[in-house]
Design a protein around this motif. Structure first.
Motif, PDB file in Angstrom:
ATOM      1  N   UNK A 293      53.307  17.180  -8.585  1.00  0.00           N
ATOM      2  CA  UNK A 293      52.450  16.102  -8.081  1.00  0.00           C
ATOM      3  C   UNK A 293      51.065  16.133  -8.705  1.00  0.00           C
ATOM      4  N   UNK A 294      50.570  17.338  -8.984  1.00  0.00           N
ATOM      5  CA  UNK A 294      49.240  17.467  -9.604  1.00  0.00           C
ATOM      6  C   UNK A 294      49.185  16.713 -10.928  1.00  0.00           C
ATOM      7  N   UNK A 295      50.296  16.704 -11.647  1.00  0.00           N
ATOM      8  CA  UNK A 295      50.304  16.026 -12.950  1.00  0.00           C
ATOM      9  C   UNK A 295      50.125  14.519 -12.787  1.00  0.00           C
ATOM     10  N   UNK A 296      50.586  13.978 -11.664  1.00  0.00           N
ATOM     11  CA  UNK A 296      50.407  12.542 -11.422  1.00  0.00           C
ATOM     12  C   UNK A 296      48.927  12.208 -11.211  1.00  0.00           C
ATOM     13  N   UNK A 297      48.183  13.204 -10.749  1.00  0.00           N
ATOM     14  CA  UNK A 297      46.741  13.023 -10.550  1.00  0.00           C
ATOM     15  C   UNK A 297      45.951  13.372 -11.798  1.00  0.00           C
ATOM     16  N   UNK A 298      46.665  13.740 -12.848  1.00  0.00           N
ATOM     17  CA  UNK A 298      45.983  14.149 -14.066  1.00  0.00           C
ATOM     18  C   UNK A 298      45.367  15.527 -13.947  1.00  0.00           C
ATOM     19  N   UNK A 299      45.912  16.331 -13.034  1.00  0.00           N
ATOM     20  CA  UNK A 299      45.372  17.676 -12.824  1.00  0.00           C
ATOM     21  C   UNK A 299      46.417  18.718 -13.216  1.00  0.00           C
ATOM     22  N   UNK A 300      45.919  19.934 -13.371  1.00  0.00           N
ATOM     23  CA  UNK A 300      46.830  21.033 -13.696  1.00  0.00           C
ATOM     24  C   UNK A 300      46.853  22.021 -12.533  1.00  0.00           C
ATOM     25  N   UNK A 301      47.716  23.009 -12.641  1.00  0.00           N
ATOM     26  CA  UNK A 301      47.835  24.026 -11.593  1.00  0.00           C
ATOM     27  C   UNK A 301      46.499  24.742 -11.383  1.00  0.00           C
ATOM     28  N   UNK A 302      45.772  24.959 -12.464  1.00  0.00           N
ATOM     29  CA  UNK A 302      44.491  25.676 -12.338  1.00  0.00           C
ATOM     30  C   UNK A 302      43.429  24.848 -11.608  1.00  0.00           C
ATOM     31  N   UNK A 303      43.622  23.539 -11.555  1.00  0.00           N
ATOM     32  CA  UNK A 303      42.673  22.695 -10.817  1.00  0.00           C
ATOM     33  C   UNK A 303      42.859  22.816  -9.304  1.00  0.00           C
ATOM     34  N   UNK A 304      44.009  23.335  -8.903  1.00  0.00           N
ATOM     35  CA  UNK A 304      44.333  23.427  -7.479  1.00  0.00           C
ATOM     36  C   UNK A 304      44.636  24.887  -7.136  1.00  0.00           C
ATOM     37  N   UNK A 305      43.612  25.667  -6.827  1.00  0.00           N
ATOM     38  CA  UNK A 305      43.805  27.109  -6.610  1.00  0.00           C
ATOM     39  C   UNK A 305      44.841  27.463  -5.544  1.00  0.00           C
ATOM     40  N   UNK A 306      45.078  26.571  -4.586  1.00  0.00           N
ATOM     41  CA  UNK A 306      46.055  26.925  -3.548  1.00  0.00           C
ATOM     42  C   UNK A 306      47.473  27.051  -4.093  1.00  0.00           C
ATOM     43  N   UNK A 307      47.730  26.430  -5.237  1.00  0.00           N
ATOM     44  CA  UNK A 307      49.069  26.557  -5.818  1.00  0.00           C
ATOM     45  C   UNK A 307      49.310  27.995  -6.278  1.00  0.00           C
ATOM     46  N   UNK A 308      48.337  28.564  -6.948  1.00  0.00           N
ATOM     47  CA  UNK A 308      48.478  29.957  -7.399  1.00  0.00           C
ATOM     48  C   UNK A 308      48.533  30.905  -6.207  1.00  0.00           C
ATOM     49  N   UNK A 309      47.733  30.611  -5.198  1.00  0.00           N
ATOM     50  CA  UNK A 309      47.741  31.453  -3.990  1.00  0.00           C
ATOM     51  C   UNK A 309      49.120  31.415  -3.322  1.00  0.00           C
ATOM     52  N   UNK A 310      49.680  30.212  -3.233  1.00  0.00           N
ATOM     53  CA  UNK A 310      50.984  30.068  -2.586  1.00  0.00           C
ATOM     54  C   UNK A 310      52.077  30.758  -3.403  1.00  0.00           C
ATOM     55  N   UNK A 311      51.963  30.638  -4.705  1.00  0.00           N
ATOM     56  CA  UNK A 311      52.949  31.307  -5.562  1.00  0.00           C
ATOM     57  C   UNK A 311      52.843  32.824  -5.393  1.00  0.00           C
ATOM     58  N   UNK A 312      51.615  33.309  -5.366  1.00  0.00           N
ATOM     59  CA  UNK A 312      51.409  34.754  -5.191  1.00  0.00           C
ATOM     60  C   UNK A 312      51.928  35.233  -3.838  1.00  0.00           C
ATOM     61  N   UNK A 313      51.907  34.337  -2.860  1.00  0.00           N
ATOM     62  CA  UNK A 313      52.406  34.698  -1.528  1.00  0.00           C
ATOM     63  C   UNK A 313      53.925  34.596  -1.444  1.00  0.00           C
ATOM     64  N   UNK A 314      54.559  34.247  -2.554  1.00  0.00           N
ATOM     65  CA  UNK A 314      56.024  34.181  -2.590  1.00  0.00           C
ATOM     66  C   UNK A 314      56.599  32.941  -1.948  1.00  0.00           C
ATOM     67  N   UNK A 315      55.805  31.865  -1.891  1.00  0.00           N
ATOM     68  CA  UNK A 315      56.263  30.651  -1.208  1.00  0.00           C
ATOM     69  C   UNK A 315      56.982  29.688  -2.143  1.00  0.00           C
ATOM     70  N   UNK A 316      56.956  29.955  -3.425  1.00  0.00           N
ATOM     71  CA  UNK A 316      57.596  29.063  -4.388  1.00  0.00           C
ATOM     72  C   UNK A 316      56.998  29.293  -5.757  1.00  0.00           C
TER      73      UNK A 316
END
Lengths: 331, 333
Positions: A293-316
């Motif tokens: 979804x971030x790509x639809x906004x023209x953003x990357x994973x690094x623009x949304x820190x919660x994505x990395x946090x969630x990945x680190x928490x083993x959520x996906x």
């Protein structure tokens, strides 16, 4: 004629006896009060624990899957997207009791795409019933005038038209919960009553720019389950979004990118804030769905820190390509 | 001598004791059952017949601005800094950082079509500059400017303008000509009936007019360009040699503060991976930094801090820098 008052002579024994009586009275009163107090409260788990917990609603053994359906029509794209993952029957079984967590945060018209589109709500509810669901409940906690939010967003009418029941928040619907290892969601009230008896949950959220978090999508959508003075969490928005994703393990999520709110989110207000992106994402992995979804906004994973946090928490996974998403064109 | 009491006194004593114990138990148990959900719901200042004055009696009820054919299906709502997020969720931070005071909103529906309605949002931002800040940060650049006020534009379904300390949004449920006319009527009526102090934002005249994209001004109240010491930064958009550029100006307390901020910002950029370059701009102490394939130019003139932000083209950045430097030189002369 004055009558002589009756006097009682006290000694140590009397004193102890009276103290015991007073103590017994205190204990009896407290017990009575506690019994009445707890009896009057509803929505509490049967084991009478102070804190409630949400079960894991994901399908056991079902690996992370994602479909990306392109097209303009929400009903078509979501139907085809679900079919690509094995059909609605892969998720919803006969007799299931389904909760649809929508975004009804604002009393705004569907045209502004600030809330979950009513056509999408109606179609998903219809599919759930088609698969044999015994009940479908639609809920959210907009805080501000829920009736107006559900009504003006068109969600209430859409839900009812497809046989789903709308549960608007009430004070008694909230119970405190604590997310394991959380720093923010500790003994915090969540919209718990709609979860009673539910065994499947589907999150349905639009893709939106968000002034504070950068984007509001499926993980941020769980924010609407929080009660209390939840605005304080905006100070640590990426952590609260991650903790919410720990709190809610959905059966699957639907990310509506047919129209994306590119600017001035999460409220928007003008049609010029929107962009036609003609994409519907269905996924069992909410992190992957939001990363796409971030790509639809023209953003990357690094623009949304919660994505990395969630990945680190083993959520996906934030690397959604690892799921080999099924891409399809509709219409 | 032993102390004695009557039976009546004993009975009364027990009753009082029981009452006290009941109250104490209630307080004791309730403090464990604190529910922010309940507290929150009582904070909202939803008003009905007892609507409070919005701003020292100048505003009270928005229904007096409604044109014929529009009736209020909802009561006015008032929000303060504590509960603004209940209405606009995550966008509240934008307003709060700009000095938000109060919001008054009300919906109006067409008498002949309840599905056609509009909602009026009047944000009291405390000053013209602060109202301009939230207006400019949300500016839809493809929108059409209006003569309605110094700062006003409309889109297919909405009208936005600044009037004194008020930032006003009027948002319609559908894009319809009749509703668009109603929005304009509400806006005009609001401006004519609400008297405000005539004020100007003088910083906007500090930007050179050459290559300027008209109307593309903004005021960033805090943390401009990610630097926490950059407060009250005015920006303007330019197109120089085919490159989109952002120029900025800020009036500081003193000449020394402006000069010190040039050094501090340069240090901030270098600390975050930037490389300081030698600038060809003929401005004393001007600093040029290349960072992540963009160029930042920053300098000061008297108590004015100025520069060019995030330019993709060095030549264009320095050209605009020269124009800006000359303009500021004229002003401070």
């Amino acid at each position: 004629m004055n009558r002589e008052p009756e006097y009682i002579q006290t000694n140590r024994r009397d004193f102890l006896r009276r103290a015991l009586k007073a103590g017994a009275s205190v204990a009896a009163t407290c017990s009575l009060f506690a019994w009445l107090y707890h009896r009057s409260r509803s929505g509490r788990p049967s084991d009478d624990k102070e804190l409630v917990t949400l079960p894991d609603f994901s399908i056991p053994g079902f690996p992370g899957k994602m479909s990306i359906a392109l097209g303009e029509n929400r009903a078509d794209t979501v139907r085809r997207g679900i079919e690509a993952l094995g059909g609605i029957e892969a998720f919803i079984k006969r007799g299931d009791r389904v909760l649809l967590k929508v975004n009804a945060a604002f009393a705004t018209p569907p045209m502004l795409s600030a809330t979950t589109n009513p056509l999408l709500v109606a179609e998903v509810a219809r599919l759930c019933y088609l698969a044999g669901a015994s009940s479908v409940v639609v809920t959210d906690n907009p805080i501000n005038d829920p009736e107006s939010c559900f009504s003006l967003s068109g969600i209430a009418a859409a839900a009812r038209s497809s046989g789903a029941r709308v549960l608007m928040p009430r004070e008694s619907f909230f119970e405190p919960t604590t997310v394991p290892k959380a720093t923010l969601i500790k003994n915090w009230p969540i919209l718990w009553r709609p979860f009673r008896g539910i065994n499947k949950i589907v999150g349905i959220a639009p893709v939106k720019d968000h002034h504070r978090s950068g984007a509001s999508m499926t993980m941020k959508n769980w924010y609407g389950l929080l009660g209390g003075r939840r605005n304080i969490f905006h100070q640590d928005i990426h952590t609260i979004i991650t903790e919410l994703a720990v709190l809610v393990r959905p059966t699957f999520v639907i990310l509506d990118g047919i129209t994306t709110m590119m600017t001035n989110g999460p409220t928007g207000g003008s049609i010029s804030d929107l962009k036609q992106t003609d994409t519907m994402i269905v996924s069992t992995d909410q992190v992957a769905a939001d990363a796409f979804g971030a790509t639809l906004l023209g953003k990357s994973v690094t623009d949304l820190p919660y994505l990395a946090k969630a990945e680190a928490a083993g959520l996906g996974t934030a690397d959604y390509e690892l799921l080999n998403p099924i891409r399809l064109q509709t219409g | 001598m032993a102390r004695t009491v009557s039976r009546t006194e004993i009975t009364v004593g027990y009753v009082i004791l029981l009452a006290l114990v009941t109250i104490a138990s209630g307080v004791f148990l309730s403090q464990f059952r604190y529910s922010p959900a309940i507290i929150e719901s009582t904070v909202i200042e939803k008003q009905s017949s007892s609507i409070s004055p919005f701003h020292a009696g100048t505003l009270g009820d928005l229904s007096r601005f409604a044109p014929n054919g529009l009736t209020p299906p909802s009561t006015p709502e008032i929000y303060n800094p504590e509960n603004l997020s209940d209405k606009i969720n995550g966008k509240a931070e934008l307003y709060l950082s700009a000095g938000f005071r109060r919001l008054l909103t009300q919906r109006f529906a067409a008498s002949d079509n309840p599905g056609a309605w509009l909602e009026v949002y009047v944000y009291n931002m405390g000053s013209l500059r602060q109202a301009f800040a939230v207006y400019s940060m949300q500016r839809r650049f493809d929108a059409e400017e209006l003569e309605l006020a110094d700062f006003a534009y409309h889109t297919e379904n909405a009208l936005f303008f600044v009037h004194g300390p008020y930032y006003v949004e009027i948002i319609a449920s559908i894009g319809q000509k009749k509703l668009a006319e109603s929005m304009l009527a509400v806006g005009r009526d609001f401006i004519s009936k609400i008297q405000v102090t005539r004020d100007r934002i003088t910083e906007l005249s500090l930007f050179p007019s050459e290559h300027l994209n008209r109307g593309a001004f903004a005021l960033l109240p805090t943390d401009a360009f990610g630097f926490h010491r950059f407060t009250s930064i005015f920006t303007a958009q330019y197109a120089v040699e085919g490159t989109e550029l952002t120029a900025f100006v800020s009036r500081r307390e003193s000449e020394s503060e402006a000069a010190e901020l040039v050094v501090a910002y340069t240090r901030f950029l270098v600390t975050n991976g930037g490389t300081e370059l030698s600038s060809t701009v003929e401005i004393p102490q001007a600093k040029l930094v290349e960072i992540m394939d963009t160029f930042e130019l920053v300098f000061s003139r008297s108590n004015l801090l100025a520069g060019v932000h995030g330019a993709e083209n060095r030549e264009a950045a320095e050209k605009l820098g020269r124009l800006l430097g000359r303009k500021l030189q004229e002003v401070v002369r």
